[in-house]
Design a protein around this motif. Sequence first.
Motif, mmCIF file in Angstrom:
data_model
loop_
_atom_site.group_PDB
_atom_site.id
_atom_site.type_symbol
_atom_site.label_atom_id
_atom_site.label_comp_id
_atom_site.label_asym_id
_atom_site.label_seq_id
_atom_site.Cartn_x
_atom_site.Cartn_y
_atom_site.Cartn_z
ATOM 1 N N GLU A 249 27.999 54.477 32.387
ATOM 2 C CA GLU A 249 28.062 55.829 32.964
ATOM 3 C C GLU A 249 27.840 55.779 34.451
ATOM 4 O OE1 GLU A 249 25.134 57.998 30.788
ATOM 5 O OE2 GLU A 249 26.340 58.136 28.948
ATOM 6 N N ALA A 250 26.945 54.915 34.904
ATOM 7 C CA ALA A 250 26.655 54.829 36.342
ATOM 8 C C ALA A 250 27.761 54.100 37.103
ATOM 9 C CB ALA A 250 25.310 54.124 36.572
ATOM 10 N N MET A 251 28.416 53.193 36.457
ATOM 11 C CA MET A 251 29.471 52.418 37.116
ATOM 12 C C MET A 251 30.746 52.509 36.271
ATOM 13 S SD MET A 251 27.375 49.029 38.315
ATOM 14 C CE MET A 251 28.826 48.381 39.149
ATOM 15 N N PRO A 252 31.453 53.646 36.326
ATOM 16 C CA PRO A 252 32.658 53.783 35.524
ATOM 17 C C PRO A 252 33.752 52.800 35.929
ATOM 18 C CG PRO A 252 32.415 55.626 37.033
ATOM 19 C CD PRO A 252 31.156 54.848 37.137
ATOM 20 N N ASN A 253 33.718 52.303 37.164
ATOM 21 C CA ASN A 253 34.740 51.351 37.639
ATOM 22 C C ASN A 253 34.059 50.072 38.110
ATOM 23 O OD1 ASN A 253 37.001 53.205 37.362
ATOM 24 N ND2 ASN A 253 36.091 54.326 39.108
ATOM 25 N N PRO A 254 33.676 49.228 37.182
ATOM 26 C CA PRO A 254 32.975 47.994 37.557
ATOM 27 C C PRO A 254 33.922 47.035 38.270
ATOM 28 C CG PRO A 254 33.505 47.968 35.239
ATOM 29 C CD PRO A 254 33.893 49.320 35.747
ATOM 30 N N PRO A 255 33.381 46.001 38.864
ATOM 31 C CA PRO A 255 34.204 44.985 39.546
ATOM 32 C C PRO A 255 35.134 44.286 38.523
ATOM 33 C CG PRO A 255 31.924 44.814 40.212
ATOM 34 C CD PRO A 255 31.961 45.795 39.089
ATOM 35 N N ASP A 256 36.168 43.602 39.113
ATOM 36 C CA ASP A 256 37.156 42.929 38.268
ATOM 37 C C ASP A 256 36.521 41.854 37.389
ATOM 38 O OD1 ASP A 256 39.067 44.528 39.357
ATOM 39 O OD2 ASP A 256 39.759 43.035 40.821
ATOM 40 N N THR A 257 35.552 41.153 37.894
ATOM 41 C CA THR A 257 34.928 40.083 37.093
ATOM 42 C C THR A 257 34.265 40.654 35.842
ATOM 43 O OG1 THR A 257 32.940 40.290 38.480
ATOM 44 C CG2 THR A 257 34.549 38.570 39.088
ATOM 45 N N ILE A 258 33.631 41.838 36.032
ATOM 46 C CA ILE A 258 32.990 42.465 34.860
ATOM 47 C C ILE A 258 34.047 42.998 33.902
ATOM 48 C CG2 ILE A 258 31.484 44.362 34.118
ATOM 49 C CD1 ILE A 258 29.922 44.001 36.706
ATOM 50 N N GLU A 259 35.116 43.570 34.423
ATOM 51 C CA GLU A 259 36.190 44.068 33.579
ATOM 52 C C GLU A 259 36.791 42.937 32.747
ATOM 53 O OE1 GLU A 259 37.404 46.910 32.833
ATOM 54 O OE2 GLU A 259 36.568 48.290 34.313
ATOM 55 N N THR A 260 36.934 41.775 33.403
ATOM 56 C CA THR A 260 37.493 40.626 32.688
ATOM 57 C C THR A 260 36.563 40.195 31.556
ATOM 58 O OG1 THR A 260 38.598 39.883 34.703
ATOM 59 C CG2 THR A 260 38.304 38.257 32.950
ATOM 60 N N ALA A 261 35.254 40.174 31.831
ATOM 61 C CA ALA A 261 34.273 39.771 30.822
ATOM 62 C C ALA A 261 34.245 40.767 29.659
ATOM 63 C CB ALA A 261 32.891 39.641 31.448
ATOM 64 N N ILE A 262 34.349 42.090 30.013
ATOM 65 C CA ILE A 262 34.345 43.123 28.956
ATOM 66 C C ILE A 262 35.543 42.944 28.036
ATOM 67 C CG2 ILE A 262 34.672 45.595 28.547
ATOM 68 C CD1 ILE A 262 32.946 46.110 31.030
ATOM 69 N N ALA A 263 36.679 42.659 28.606
ATOM 70 C CA ALA A 263 37.880 42.464 27.798
ATOM 71 C C ALA A 263 37.772 41.206 26.946
ATOM 72 C CB ALA A 263 39.114 42.391 28.708
ATOM 73 N N ALA A 264 37.172 40.174 27.550
ATOM 74 C CA ALA A 264 37.079 38.901 26.830
ATOM 75 C C ALA A 264 36.207 39.037 25.582
ATOM 76 C CB ALA A 264 36.542 37.818 27.753
ATOM 77 N N ILE A 265 35.125 39.775 25.688
ATOM 78 C CA ILE A 265 34.221 39.876 24.529
ATOM 79 C C ILE A 265 34.543 41.088 23.658
ATOM 80 C CG2 ILE A 265 32.363 38.701 25.778
ATOM 81 C CD1 ILE A 265 31.023 41.458 26.133
ATOM 82 N N ASP A 266 35.547 41.882 24.039
ATOM 83 C CA ASP A 266 35.908 43.089 23.287
ATOM 84 C C ASP A 266 34.665 43.932 23.071
ATOM 85 O OD1 ASP A 266 37.174 45.018 21.879
ATOM 86 O OD2 ASP A 266 37.798 43.765 20.181
ATOM 87 N N LEU A 267 34.139 44.423 24.190
ATOM 88 C CA LEU A 267 32.843 45.097 24.206
ATOM 89 C C LEU A 267 32.805 46.289 23.249
ATOM 90 C CD1 LEU A 267 30.009 45.300 25.380
ATOM 91 C CD2 LEU A 267 30.963 46.713 27.237
ATOM 92 N N ASP A 268 33.859 47.062 23.193
ATOM 93 C CA ASP A 268 33.836 48.246 22.316
ATOM 94 C C ASP A 268 33.656 47.849 20.842
ATOM 95 O OD1 ASP A 268 34.171 49.876 24.487
ATOM 96 O OD2 ASP A 268 36.364 49.971 24.298
#
Length: 478
Positions: A249-268
Amino acid sequence: MVANQIMLDARIYEEMQATIAALRARVTELEYAERDRHQAETALRQSEELFRTTFEQAAVGINFSTLSGRFTHFNQRWCEIVGYDEEELWELTSQDITYLEDADQELELLEKLLAGHIPNYSVEKRFIRSDRSFVWVHLTASLMRSPSGEPRYIISVVQDISARKLAEAERQQAEQQLQQKATDLEEALRELQQTQTQLVQSEKMSSLGQLVAGVAHEINNPVNFIYGNLNYANDYIQDLLGLLQLYQEAMPNPPDTIETAIAAIDLDFLIEDLPKLFVSMRVGAERIREIIASLRTFSRLDEAEFKTVDLHEGIDSTLMILQNRLKPKAQQFNIRVVKDYDKLPAVQCFPGQLNQVFMNILCNALDALEEEIETGAWKSRPSTCKPTIWITTRAVSDTHIAIHIRDNGPGIPEDVQLQLFDPFFTTKPVGKGTGLGMSISYQIVTEKHNGSLQCISQLGEGAEFIITIPIQQIGVKD
């Protein structure tokens, strides 16, 4: 005239000579007849003397009796055999002194003799002596008839065979004693073999119980550690997930490195599946704890004292151990267990040994049902008929409880039921059964618990085993 007289005198003389010759011949004839008569009388006297001597001095008893059985003549040996004096015997008949149980047998033979169907008969019988004891004899009877063929009297020759009968009785008694000793030895050997087998089996079960108890104890500690920390781990995970949500909620647009990690682990998916994973871990840990509790309950095999326990716990622990066999295998039916527990009081027993009985009976029921399923025989039954084991407990009185274990398998043939509890009897293939399970179960119930174990079965209608034991063992205090 003189000539005529001379001729007359000559004729008279000749007649006189003839008469004298005839008289002499008659005298001679009479002399021969007298001599023959004298010789005959002498021979008759000798014959009578010989007969009398033979009759009196015979080693066997001889008696003459009328057709009604009254004695008319008898020798001394006959008196000695039956133990009566002459005066007493004159007043008695053969029937009077015949042992009652032997009378009918001889009466039948006597009737055949009088009817002319047999010339004589022989029989072994008993006479009642004057002192009321009895004597065994071998009697041969013959019928004497008149010249016209009418029956006149009966001649009996009697031999005392008491000594032989006594020897036969002693020999028979000795044979019976020998046979009894042989039977006792066979029984002792069978009991010895059975006891040896039971000791070996008990030792195996005791070792198994100790092993199971030890394994359960070793597993129980780490499982309790895991189970106890699952709540804390779940709380920590929930805290972390909450914190992660705040970051999102505080960082709706995280950096690309975090976005890549979120996608890699399928955070949802991780956020959604992690709570479910903890629920599964909790269910698994609880299942392990139930299995350990069942193992510890079942492993009471080495307890040497009576315990007052809830039998339902023992049944449930046995079912827990057999749970894997109750699950359906590939393309096979599921075996149902239907429990109908009455409210039972705590029962005084050897709990581990009764658990062994439950295990043996339930395993046999499962074997019968599985064989029906595996051979395809079950498919011939109606589709509504499912392989089932029913377990029913009842308080049959104030002093006894009963456990019924019934299945709807193929049933047990009557000839097998007769040998069901015999040691080493089994209908299973070599290597699959020792023939000791039901024998040991029977002894545990009947000898160890003063109860009964009954099998009721008909082919095609399944089998039912009924265990009945007292609630309180005699002479044992809580």
